[in-house]
Enzyme design. Sequence first.
Site, PDB file in Angstrom:
ATOM      1  N   LYS A  92      41.720  42.791  33.071  1.00  0.00           N
ATOM      2  CA  LYS A  92      42.206  43.437  34.290  1.00  0.00           C
ATOM      3  C   LYS A  92      43.390  42.644  34.813  1.00  0.00           C
ATOM      4  CE  LYS A  92      40.912  45.221  38.829  1.00  0.00           C
ATOM      5  NZ  LYS A  92      39.816  45.490  39.786  1.00  0.00           N
ATOM      6  N   ASP A 116      34.937  49.715  48.912  1.00  0.00           N
ATOM      7  CA  ASP A 116      35.597  50.822  48.192  1.00  0.00           C
ATOM      8  C   ASP A 116      34.602  51.430  47.201  1.00  0.00           C
ATOM      9  OD1 ASP A 116      37.670  52.529  47.721  1.00  0.00           O
ATOM     10  OD2 ASP A 116      38.773  51.201  46.385  1.00  0.00           O
TER      11      ASP A 116
END
Length: 408
Positions: free
Chosen positions: A124, A230
């Site tokens: 990532k 989130d």
Amino acid sequence: MLLDTRAMRHLTAEDWKVLTATEMGTKNHELVPTQLIERLSRLKGGASGVHKSISALAKAGLIARMKEAKYDGYRLTYGGLDYLALHTHSQRRQVYSVGTRIGVGKESDIMIVADDTGTQKVLKIHRLGRISFRTVKSNRDYLKKNQACGSWMYLSRLAAMKEYAFMQALRQEGFPVPEPLSQSRHTIVMTLINAHPLRQISSVPNPAGLYGELIGLILRFAKHGLIHGDFNEFNILIKEERPVPETESKGKGKDGDDEEEPPRILTPIVIDFPQMVSMEHQNAEMYFDRDVHCIKYFFERRFHFVATEPGPFFKDAKKTVGKGGARRLDATAEASGFTKKMAKDLETAIRNQAVIQESAPDSSDEDEEDEDEDQEEENDNEDTKVHFSDTLPESGEGMVKLVISEST
């Protein structure tokens, strides 16, 4: 920006020293003077060797010269930062080859990588500021007034540091998250999980059961002092597992007939933690309620499931924090080295990004992969949907390897 590792195998040991020296110089200089790069790199070839490496690095787009600068110098590009991070992961034997990009977000890229044994993993790459770069013309005045405590590269590093710290703490407590393996600069290497994003799933055999598991995870986070911030269909993966029937381990039935295949087990895996906050945060109730609402809304829209019970509510979840010997993971992350100042800097940047995105209605046209996927279900592309009667894909499908240089 796309990660292009083709130039990596051609970099010499001297090139890496000059690139590292440029990175060191960025701590105090936006534009690193060439003379400072010469001093920090300490090449045996002196200035001529440094200039040769600078030329090679600039040609590869790893450093860049600023136009109309008052002095001779170079700045580190995101490509240069990518290379330095990959070089560190390579030295740690976590990354040997890089494959295709399997995901892209507003602030990150997700890549398939592999180590020298061929084991596939996920890389990532945090890229805070991507929205700002796309909308700089329409937001020039806003950005001048709201630059958050340093460069976007610094903030991307903070995002990676925070996510890695929380993933380690969550993993130790048995939360269903990928295992973090290595963190360098603005990147994280983690285990690859063969799972589908919840947003791609069109049907599940038991919506109520999956809904209960996800709400349970929100409450479990809260018990450990955390709010995801989130928690939605974009940041939840659903792993499908086939349980082994008893007859498979003990042999077939008396008549040799196959028994009915047992139902598959769906396990939620949570990802993406840079925006995670403490239950003690000043806006904790808002973040908690938003996480709950996102799950309720998605299940109603996608699976036509509506919970019969209201809630859960923040005030009730707050009472469970630390109960039953639950370790406060918000304090654990801070103890890992991610300080309150870092958290404040990162939170300001993430909040500014949201404001920038809202103020630039045309920004979504810049990249088709960033389109809003919260449309009505009948408008979704069925080709991207997953039915859990489908065959699971092979983990190595689509892998394209690019060997990384072993130069030091």
